[in-house]
Motif scaffolding. Structure first.
Motif, short mmCIF file in Angstrom:
data_model
loop_
_atom_site.label_atom_id
_atom_site.label_comp_id
_atom_site.label_asym_id
_atom_site.label_seq_id
_atom_site.Cartn_x
_atom_site.Cartn_y
_atom_site.Cartn_z
N VAL A 33 -9.67 4.90 1.63
CA VAL A 33 -9.43 5.95 0.76
C VAL A 33 -9.16 5.27 -0.76
CG1 VAL A 33 -9.05 7.57 2.84
CG2 VAL A 33 -7.13 6.12 1.68
N GLN A 34 -9.43 5.93 -1.38
CA GLN A 34 -9.00 5.69 -2.99
C GLN A 34 -7.59 6.37 -3.19
OE1 GLN A 34 -10.47 3.88 -5.52
NE2 GLN A 34 -8.51 3.97 -6.06
N THR A 35 -6.41 5.48 -3.13
CA THR A 35 -5.18 5.95 -3.40
C THR A 35 -4.70 5.96 -4.88
OG1 THR A 35 -3.93 4.25 -2.96
CG2 THR A 35 -4.67 5.27 -0.94
N GLU A 36 -3.50 6.40 -5.24
CA GLU A 36 -2.96 6.26 -6.32
C GLU A 36 -1.92 4.94 -6.63
OE1 GLU A 36 -1.34 9.63 -7.86
OE2 GLU A 36 -3.22 10.71 -8.17
N VAL A 41 -12.28 9.45 0.35
CA VAL A 41 -13.17 8.56 1.13
C VAL A 41 -14.21 7.67 0.28
CG1 VAL A 41 -14.38 7.90 3.19
CG2 VAL A 41 -12.71 9.71 3.24
N THR A 42 -13.92 6.57 0.37
CA THR A 42 -14.82 5.86 -0.69
C THR A 42 -16.37 5.06 -0.25
OG1 THR A 42 -13.51 3.94 -0.75
CG2 THR A 42 -12.88 5.38 -2.38
N GLU A 43 -16.23 4.91 1.14
CA GLU A 43 -17.27 4.26 1.82
C GLU A 43 -17.26 4.65 3.15
OE1 GLU A 43 -15.88 0.02 3.04
OE2 GLU A 43 -15.64 0.28 1.03
N ALA A 91 -3.32 0.24 4.49
CA ALA A 91 -2.35 1.17 4.11
C ALA A 91 -1.19 0.88 5.09
CB ALA A 91 -2.85 2.68 4.44
N LYS A 92 0.06 0.81 4.50
CA LYS A 92 1.30 0.47 5.09
C LYS A 92 2.16 1.86 5.30
CE LYS A 92 1.12 -4.29 3.99
NZ LYS A 92 2.09 -5.24 3.19
N PHE A 93 2.87 2.03 6.11
CA PHE A 93 3.80 3.13 6.39
C PHE A 93 5.28 2.62 6.88
CE2 PHE A 93 -0.66 4.74 7.24
CZ PHE A 93 -0.75 5.83 6.48
N PRO A 94 5.94 1.98 5.88
CA PRO A 94 7.15 1.56 6.53
C PRO A 94 8.15 2.52 6.71
CG PRO A 94 7.15 1.70 3.94
CD PRO A 94 5.49 2.10 4.55
N THR A 95 8.35 3.62 6.34
CA THR A 95 9.21 4.66 6.66
C THR A 95 8.91 5.73 6.97
OG1 THR A 95 9.85 5.17 4.31
CG2 THR A 95 11.09 3.40 5.42
N ARG A 112 -7.42 1.65 -0.05
CA ARG A 112 -6.40 1.17 1.18
C ARG A 112 -7.13 1.61 2.57
NH1 ARG A 112 -4.29 -0.70 -2.45
NH2 ARG A 112 -1.88 -0.84 -2.99
N ARG A 113 -7.13 0.65 3.33
CA ARG A 113 -7.85 0.84 4.71
C ARG A 113 -6.78 1.41 5.57
NH1 ARG A 113 -11.04 -4.50 6.13
NH2 ARG A 113 -9.07 -5.33 5.62
#
Length: 215
Positions: free
Chosen positions: A71-74, A38-40, A25-29, A87-88
């Motif tokens: 986590v399962q994102t969109e 939470v999938t696992e 998972a990326k948080f650029p801004t 995304r992790r």
């Protein structure tokens, strides 16, 4: 380009099935929120140096650990083949504290499969030293699995639209007008004889009786 964090040890299922784990998972801004179910089961792994990929240790020789949450994102990245949106999150430092606080608020004992976790990158903190990047600061929200399940529709069913019964309109009973029964017409009074006429008739009858009979 693959970052060192993306080649962390895969989960048992990913290793068995040949997957390399979900993308990071990326948080650029600041202001970005990433989260989902939470999938696992979260795992604990040793941190790695971003530049070299080498495992990190504290000054006393103990390994620097981090929690890995999938986590399962969109989100869908066209550059990632067969991106399924997972995304992790590599949880450490201030992010660890934010997630721990969110979990405590629900009364849960920890993250669990089926719970929902959302992380928001709010702002940058103060660098720990000269030439160091400011640490990202986060907030987190967590919903326990049991609560999340109550608000998740069954994918095999179509939600039924609920219709509220139409409010019953109160109709006042029609006002009944009271009609008095018709009054019977009074019987006409018998005509009363005129006293003067009666006296004249009586006189005439008396005279006729007194007159001698004709021959």
């Amino acid at each position: 380009m693959t970052t060192p964090q993306q080649y962390q040890a895969p989960s048992a299922d990913d290793f068995l099935m040949g997957g390399g784990g979900a993308p990071t998972a990326k948080f650029p801004t600041a202001g970005i929120t990433i989260g989902g179910r939470v999938t696992e089961r979260p795992t604990v792994e040793q941190q790695r140096d971003i530049k070299t990929g080498e495992k990190k240790f504290w000054s006393d020789g103990n390994p620097m650990m981090q929690l890995v949450v999938t986590v399962q994102t969109e989100q869908r990245d066209p550059a990632i083949e067969d991106d399924d949106g997972r995304r992790r999150l590599f949880v450490k430092g201030q992010l660890k504290n934010a997630i721990a606080d969110a979990v405590r608020m629900t009364g849960a004992r920890g993250l669990e499969v089926g719970g929902t976790l959302a992380v928001t990158y709010t702002h940058d903190g103060t660098p720990s030293g000269p030439g160091m990047s400011p640490p990202k600061q986060y907030t987190a929200r967590y919903t326990a699995a049991a609560t999340a399940a109550l608000h998740t529709p069954d994918p095999g069913t179509v939600p039924q639209q609920q219709y509220a019964p139409a409010p019953q309109q109160y109709a006042a009973p029609a006002q009944q007008h009271y009609a008095a029964p018709p009054v019977a017409a009074a019987a006409p009074m018998a005509a009363q004889p005129n006293p003067a006429v009666a006296a004249l008739q009586a006189q005439q009858q008396a005279q006729a009786a007194a007159a001698p009979p004709p021959f």
